[in-house]
Design a protein around this motif. Structure first.
Motif, PDB file in Angstrom:
ATOM      1  N   ASN A  13       0.826  -1.205   0.000  1.00 31.60           N
ATOM      2  CA  ASN A  13       0.000   0.000   0.000  1.00 31.60           C
ATOM      3  C   ASN A  13       0.861   1.257   0.000  1.00 31.60           C
ATOM      4  N   HIS A  14       0.471   2.196  -0.865  1.00 35.51           N
ATOM      5  CA  HIS A  14       1.213   3.441  -1.029  1.00 35.51           C
ATOM      6  C   HIS A  14       0.271   4.442  -1.694  1.00 35.51           C
ATOM      7  N   PRO A  15       0.238   5.701  -1.229  1.00 39.90           N
ATOM      8  CA  PRO A  15      -0.621   6.695  -1.885  1.00 39.90           C
ATOM      9  C   PRO A  15      -0.333   6.834  -3.378  1.00 39.90           C
ATOM     10  N   ALA A  16       0.901   6.562  -3.793  1.00 40.87           N
ATOM     11  CA  ALA A  16       1.235   6.654  -5.215  1.00 40.87           C
ATOM     12  C   ALA A  16       0.369   5.727  -6.049  1.00 40.87           C
ATOM     13  N   CYS A  17      -0.017   4.577  -5.483  1.00 36.75           N
ATOM     14  CA  CYS A  17      -0.873   3.645  -6.219  1.00 36.75           C
ATOM     15  C   CYS A  17      -2.229   4.277  -6.502  1.00 36.75           C
ATOM     16  N   VAL A  18      -2.791   4.960  -5.499  1.00 32.46           N
ATOM     17  CA  VAL A  18      -4.073   5.653  -5.690  1.00 32.46           C
ATOM     18  C   VAL A  18      -3.901   6.795  -6.681  1.00 32.46           C
ATOM     19  N   GLU A  19      -2.792   7.503  -6.590  1.00 36.38           N
ATOM     20  CA  GLU A  19      -2.526   8.606  -7.519  1.00 36.38           C
ATOM     21  C   GLU A  19      -2.499   8.117  -8.958  1.00 36.38           C
ATOM     22  N   ILE A  20      -1.871   6.968  -9.196  1.00 34.76           N
ATOM     23  CA  ILE A  20      -1.804   6.435 -10.560  1.00 34.76           C
ATOM     24  C   ILE A  20      -3.175   5.948 -11.014  1.00 34.76           C
ATOM     25  N   THR A  21      -3.957   5.373 -10.099  1.00 35.40           N
ATOM     26  CA  THR A  21      -5.329   4.990 -10.462  1.00 35.40           C
ATOM     27  C   THR A  21      -6.103   6.194 -10.968  1.00 35.40           C
ATOM     28  N   LEU A  22      -6.073   7.281 -10.202  1.00 38.04           N
ATOM     29  CA  LEU A  22      -6.845   8.474 -10.555  1.00 38.04           C
ATOM     30  C   LEU A  22      -6.268   9.166 -11.785  1.00 38.04           C
ATOM     31  N   ALA A  23      -4.944   9.228 -11.878  1.00 41.25           N
ATOM     32  CA  ALA A  23      -4.308   9.909 -13.005  1.00 41.25           C
ATOM     33  C   ALA A  23      -4.547   9.171 -14.317  1.00 41.25           C
ATOM     34  N   ALA A  24      -4.326   7.855 -14.313  1.00 41.21           N
ATOM     35  CA  ALA A  24      -4.555   7.075 -15.529  1.00 41.21           C
ATOM     36  C   ALA A  24      -6.018   7.155 -15.941  1.00 41.21           C
ATOM     37  N   ALA A  25      -6.902   7.025 -14.952  1.00 41.51           N
ATOM     38  CA  ALA A  25      -8.340   7.083 -15.241  1.00 41.51           C
ATOM     39  C   ALA A  25      -8.723   8.409 -15.877  1.00 41.51           C
ATOM     40  N   SER A  26      -8.115   9.496 -15.413  1.00 39.70           N
ATOM     41  CA  SER A  26      -8.509  10.820 -15.905  1.00 39.70           C
ATOM     42  C   SER A  26      -8.168  11.018 -17.372  1.00 39.70           C
ATOM     43  N   ILE A  27      -7.184  10.278 -17.892  1.00 41.60           N
ATOM     44  CA  ILE A  27      -6.836  10.421 -19.312  1.00 41.60           C
ATOM     45  C   ILE A  27      -7.372   9.252 -20.140  1.00 41.60           C
ATOM     46  N   GLY A  28      -8.289   8.482 -19.555  1.00 37.64           N
ATOM     47  CA  GLY A  28      -8.936   7.404 -20.293  1.00 37.64           C
ATOM     48  C   GLY A  28      -8.156   6.100 -20.309  1.00 37.64           C
ATOM     49  N   ALA A  29      -7.088   6.034 -19.526  1.00 39.35           N
ATOM     50  CA  ALA A  29      -6.302   4.801 -19.438  1.00 39.35           C
ATOM     51  C   ALA A  29      -6.766   3.996 -18.229  1.00 39.35           C
ATOM     52  N   ALA A  30      -6.231   2.797 -18.104  1.00 40.82           N
ATOM     53  CA  ALA A  30      -6.607   1.924 -16.993  1.00 40.82           C
ATOM     54  C   ALA A  30      -5.377   1.573 -16.166  1.00 40.82           C
TER      55      ALA A  30
END
Length: 531
Positions: free
Chosen positions: A74-91
């Motif tokens: 667990n790391h906040p970076a994992c959540v950051e990548i979830t939200l960031a990738a999602a925002s540009i239409g990636a998974a």
């Protein structure tokens, strides 16, 4: 806990999962958003990190429809990548950090990740297989504490913030969670923005937070119990107190730092109650304790309710394919003196969901109170299994019902009881273990002629893996040898805790191994077989 749903908090139903973060960054920028060890960020700071991650991913060539992967505790970076990738239409594909190298190799190649983020503690797993990860164009390491030389932090600081592109759609796949499948290899469950938002809205009751609350995030983020759970606090605008591990000291730290609402597997509860008065008193600070993902022995639940009389308890049942929760046993039902039997249930279906109980042979609905396969219809239902349309068609009917493979019943009050499984899934400490995957490995042992893997009850983990094997003529193999053989090829939690060597496995007239007969002696004195 408030029953206000996310659309009432935000004023509208979000379209994408990163919208709530941007909302709170605009409305209370300086308030605490997330705490992780010695590090913490405000809503404005966290949103800036997500926007920089989005820009950084775009600069690396990640676009709509692409996939990036993350392998770490667990790391906040994992959540950051979830939200960031999602925002540009990636998974974002979050890989189980407990996986062996071969399992990581499979997941990363199966999803075709273009970028792979790896915790420095996990590089020993990745280095031997690095050459096999042919789709990965960029690998970035993440340290547990943002120490000097952290490649992720350097990359983030150098990236230009990028706002969400207009073309990003609520129907875009934003998360890929690996769940065991019928081939013995995990399947990538594709979840869209719309799926995750529906889950957050529908499962909100009992998990809603009030001003001043802090959500304790301890379940692994590669599990929907981690990633789907943290969406509640992000949507509600309350801080998340995240632990790297769900161990005793970490949970104690989180509670002492204000974490007062948590989702944890029953194994954690058992450990706390066995740890003595100080631990029991500390955990009494929780306002709500939500449990699920593994069987909860009734005596353990009653002991917990007695130990923490002011804590609200809520049980949840669900599957990765539906973003997590699909039924819940709300706190008031735990104290319903007129229906004590409902403590054995998984509660009632969520709003905007339907349940059917179907005879798996005839596919006809069975009468109320009779057992059958549980089917659900919900907007939380996955888009499908990544790259596996045939497997998807096996579990989703033409009219949109999801076949869980779990056997259960629904009483006259609408309470769902999950009693057994059609599929051979073992749930140990909240981890899904699919027996064919373990059987595939054990069958490779040179002395093994046949093998059946079953789940047997365990007071701490709910159930654990047991292997029953028949040996080839003129060969020998001990329990210890077989366990050691699997430990070299599988994650530790998937390895059998015990092995029985028998002359022959029980089979029906068609030759199918009778796992029900193998399991029966172990579950005979239990009041429930599965949650």
């Amino acid at each position: 806990m408030t029953n206000a749903t996310p659309e009432l908090v935000l004023g509208h139903v979000p379209t994408t999962i990163d919208e709530p973060l941007a909302h709170w960054a605009a409305h209370k920028p300086d308030d605490l958003a997330v705490m992780y060890g010695e590090r913490q960020w405000t809503w404005a700071q966290w949103n800036d990190r997500v926007r920089r991650a989005a820009g950084g991913l775009r600069a690396l060539g990640v676009g709509r429809g692409d996939i990036v992967a993350f392998l770490d505790k667990n790391h906040p970076a994992c959540v950051e990548i979830t939200l960031a990738a999602a925002s540009i239409g990636a998974a974002h594909a979050i890989v189980n950090w407990r996986s062996a190298g071969d399992e990581v190799d499979y997941a990363v190649n199966d999803c075709g990740a273009k970028v792979l983020f790896v915790g420095t503690e996990l590089m020993a797993t990745v280095e031997p297989i690095r050459g096999n990860l042919t789709s990965v164009e960029k690998l970035l390491t993440v340290t547990p504490d943002g120490a000097e030389g952290d490649e992720y932090e350097t990359w983030l600081a150098a990236s230009e913030p990028l706002d969400r592109p207009e073309e990003t759609s609520s129907e875009d796949v934003c998360l890929v969670m690996y769940s065991s499948g019928t081939t013995g290899r995990p399947k990538g469950v594709m979840l869209t923005h719309a799926n995750l938002i529906a889950h957050t809205v529908n499962a909100h009751e009992g998990w809603g937070f009030e001003e001043g609350d802090r959500s304790l995030v301890a379940m692994p983020l590669f599990h929907v119990g981690g990633t789907s759970y943290i969406m509640f606090s992000i949507f509600d605008g309350v801080p998340s107190v995240m632990t790297r591990d769900p161990d005793g000291p970490s949970l104690a730290w989180a509670i002492m730092n204000g974490g007062n609402g948590a989702f944890l597997v029953p194994a954690v509860l058992a450990q706390v109650l066995a740890s003595g008065g100080d631990a029991v008193k500390l955990f009494g600070a929780l306002k709500i304790y939500t449990y699920g993902a593994a069987p909860m022995p009734t005596p353990l639940l009653r002991a917990a309710m007695e130990a923490w009389p002011t804590t609200k308890f809520m049980q949840v049942y669900g599957l990765t394919e539906m973003c997590g929760v699909i039924t819940h046993l709300l706190p008031e039902a735990h104290h319903d003196a007129e229906h004590p039997e409902r403590l054995l249930s998984a509660g009632t279906v969520l709003p905007n969901a339907e349940v059917r109980v179907v005879d798996p042979a005839t596919l006809e609905e069975v009468p109320t109170g009779q057992p059958g396969e549980l089917w659900f219809k919900t907007p939380q239902l996955m888009k499908g299994y990544l790259g596996k349309p045939e497997e998807t068609a096996k579990v989703i009917t033409e009219d949109g019902w999801f076949r869980t493979g779990d056997i259960g019943k629904v009483d006259a009050g609408g309470y769902v009881y999950v009693e057994d499984r059609l599929k051979d899934m073992i749930i140990s400490g909240g981890e899904n273990i699919y027996s064919p995957e373990v059987e595939r490995v054990i069958s490779e042992h040179p002395a093994v002629a046949e093998v059946a893997v079953i789940g047997v009850p365990d007071d701490r983990w709910g159930e654990v893996v047991k292997a029953v094997v028949g040996l080839k003529p003129d060969t020998e193999a001990t329990e210890e040898e077989i366990i050691a053989f699997t430990a070299e090829r599988l994650a530790k939690f998937k390895c059998p805790r015990s092995v029985d060597v028998v002359p022959a496995l029980p089979r029906n007239p068609t030759g199918k191994i009778l796992k029900k007969d193998l399991r029966a002696p172990y579950w005979a004195d239990r009041d429930r077989a599965v949650v």
